[in-house]
Design a protein around this motif. Structure first.
Motif, mmCIF file in Angstrom:
data_model
loop_
_atom_site.group_PDB
_atom_site.id
_atom_site.type_symbol
_atom_site.label_atom_id
_atom_site.label_comp_id
_atom_site.label_asym_id
_atom_site.label_seq_id
_atom_site.Cartn_x
_atom_site.Cartn_y
_atom_site.Cartn_z
ATOM 1 N N PHE A 23 -6.270 3.511 -5.316
ATOM 2 C CA PHE A 23 -5.474 3.777 -6.511
ATOM 3 C C PHE A 23 -6.324 4.269 -7.669
ATOM 4 C CE2 PHE A 23 -3.717 2.481 -10.577
ATOM 5 C CZ PHE A 23 -2.479 3.113 -10.535
ATOM 6 N N SER A 24 -7.488 3.694 -7.861
ATOM 7 C CA SER A 24 -8.352 4.080 -8.976
ATOM 8 C C SER A 24 -8.734 5.556 -8.905
ATOM 9 C CB SER A 24 -9.621 3.231 -9.008
ATOM 10 O OG SER A 24 -9.299 1.887 -9.243
ATOM 11 N N ASP A 25 -9.135 6.001 -7.723
ATOM 12 C CA ASP A 25 -9.503 7.406 -7.562
ATOM 13 C C ASP A 25 -8.292 8.317 -7.743
ATOM 14 O OD1 ASP A 25 -12.151 6.803 -7.179
ATOM 15 O OD2 ASP A 25 -12.151 7.210 -5.021
ATOM 16 N N LEU A 26 -7.163 7.924 -7.199
ATOM 17 C CA LEU A 26 -5.955 8.742 -7.346
ATOM 18 C C LEU A 26 -5.557 8.871 -8.812
ATOM 19 C CD1 LEU A 26 -3.803 7.456 -4.354
ATOM 20 C CD2 LEU A 26 -4.761 9.753 -4.619
ATOM 21 N N CYS A 27 -5.576 7.772 -9.523
ATOM 22 C CA CYS A 27 -5.232 7.772 -10.936
ATOM 23 C C CYS A 27 -6.219 8.625 -11.728
ATOM 24 C CB CYS A 27 -5.191 6.345 -11.463
ATOM 25 S SG CYS A 27 -4.661 6.222 -13.171
ATOM 26 N N THR A 28 -7.484 8.487 -11.432
ATOM 27 C CA THR A 28 -8.509 9.258 -12.129
ATOM 28 C C THR A 28 -8.352 10.746 -11.835
ATOM 29 O OG1 THR A 28 -10.020 7.380 -12.043
ATOM 30 C CG2 THR A 28 -10.995 9.545 -12.478
ATOM 31 N N TYR A 29 -8.061 11.094 -10.595
ATOM 32 C CA TYR A 29 -7.885 12.504 -10.259
ATOM 33 C C TYR A 29 -6.646 13.081 -10.950
ATOM 34 C CZ TYR A 29 -7.645 16.851 -7.655
ATOM 35 O OH TYR A 29 -7.578 18.192 -7.313
ATOM 36 N N LEU A 30 -5.572 12.327 -11.003
ATOM 37 C CA LEU A 30 -4.379 12.789 -11.712
ATOM 38 C C LEU A 30 -4.717 13.033 -13.178
ATOM 39 C CD1 LEU A 30 -1.417 13.494 -11.987
ATOM 40 C CD2 LEU A 30 -0.907 11.034 -12.084
ATOM 41 N N TYR A 31 -5.444 12.111 -13.777
ATOM 42 C CA TYR A 31 -5.887 12.267 -15.162
ATOM 43 C C TYR A 31 -6.691 13.564 -15.320
ATOM 44 C CZ TYR A 31 -8.703 11.417 -19.351
ATOM 45 O OH TYR A 31 -9.331 11.538 -20.567
ATOM 46 N N ALA A 55 -0.079 4.296 -19.269
ATOM 47 C CA ALA A 55 1.198 4.984 -19.459
ATOM 48 C C ALA A 55 1.881 5.355 -18.140
ATOM 49 C CB ALA A 55 0.987 6.248 -20.296
ATOM 50 N N LEU A 56 1.150 5.285 -17.039
ATOM 51 C CA LEU A 56 1.717 5.641 -15.729
ATOM 52 C C LEU A 56 2.441 4.462 -15.101
ATOM 53 C CD1 LEU A 56 -1.169 7.584 -13.957
ATOM 54 C CD2 LEU A 56 0.974 8.522 -14.794
ATOM 55 N N SER A 57 3.497 4.783 -14.388
ATOM 56 C CA SER A 57 4.181 3.754 -13.602
ATOM 57 C C SER A 57 3.761 3.905 -12.141
ATOM 58 C CB SER A 57 5.698 3.915 -13.720
ATOM 59 O OG SER A 57 6.127 5.087 -13.044
ATOM 60 N N ALA A 58 4.023 2.887 -11.373
ATOM 61 C CA ALA A 58 3.740 2.955 -9.936
ATOM 62 C C ALA A 58 4.539 4.081 -9.300
ATOM 63 C CB ALA A 58 4.056 1.615 -9.276
ATOM 64 N N ASN A 63 5.031 9.302 -6.581
ATOM 65 C CA ASN A 63 5.605 10.649 -6.520
ATOM 66 C C ASN A 63 4.518 11.717 -6.535
ATOM 67 O OD1 ASN A 63 8.235 9.680 -6.426
ATOM 68 N ND2 ASN A 63 8.512 9.798 -8.629
ATOM 69 N N TRP A 64 3.495 11.522 -7.356
ATOM 70 C CA TRP A 64 2.409 12.493 -7.411
ATOM 71 C C TRP A 64 1.632 12.512 -6.098
ATOM 72 C CZ3 TRP A 64 -3.024 11.854 -7.545
ATOM 73 C CH2 TRP A 64 -3.722 13.035 -7.783
ATOM 74 N N ALA A 65 1.362 11.342 -5.535
ATOM 75 C CA ALA A 65 0.625 11.275 -4.274
ATOM 76 C C ALA A 65 1.413 11.951 -3.152
ATOM 77 C CB ALA A 65 0.326 9.822 -3.907
ATOM 78 N N LYS A 66 2.717 11.755 -3.131
ATOM 79 C CA LYS A 66 3.554 12.412 -2.116
ATOM 80 C C LYS A 66 3.533 13.930 -2.290
ATOM 81 C CE LYS A 66 6.818 8.661 -1.262
ATOM 82 N NZ LYS A 66 8.203 8.197 -1.453
ATOM 83 N N ALA A 67 3.590 14.385 -3.530
ATOM 84 C CA ALA A 67 3.550 15.819 -3.791
ATOM 85 C C ALA A 67 2.209 16.409 -3.353
ATOM 86 C CB ALA A 67 3.803 16.103 -5.265
ATOM 87 N N MET A 68 1.127 15.693 -3.604
ATOM 88 C CA MET A 68 -0.199 16.158 -3.191
ATOM 89 C C MET A 68 -0.299 16.238 -1.671
ATOM 90 S SD MET A 68 -2.054 16.864 -5.814
ATOM 91 C CE MET A 68 -3.692 16.907 -5.119
#
Length: 82
Positions: A23-31, A55-58, A63-68
């Motif tokens: 999760f940490s890497d995914l969140c950081t990459y989205l940022y 500010a992000l919700s689970a 949704n972003w991970a699925k789109a990726m």
């Protein structure tokens, strides 16, 4: 490309090292993606990573991970056709 470089600078890792269960890497990459898109569009984005994460919700992350994943699968299929 900027997002990948930002991710490397922020974490010391390449984006190819991201796994779907980190999760940490995914969140950081989205940022990093948002920061790079903002820079490319010349839109100010001065939110620190921790504020962004707060500010992000689970659901946002899911949704972003699925789109990726869908985009990666689509790109893989396109490569096979070449």
């Amino acid at each position: 490309m900027g997002a990948m470089l930002r991710f490397k600078k922020e974490t010391g890792k390449e984006v190819t090292e991201i796994t779907t269960d980190n999760f940490s890497d995914l969140c950081t990459y989205l940022y990093c993606c948002v920061a790079s898109a903002s820079a490319a569009d010349k839109v100010p984005f001065d939110m620190p990573l921790m504020d962004f994460a707060d500010a992000l919700s689970a659901e946002d992350m899911e949704n972003w991970a699925k789109a990726m994943q869908a985009g990666a699968a689509k790109n893989g299929e396109a490569e096979k056709k070449r």
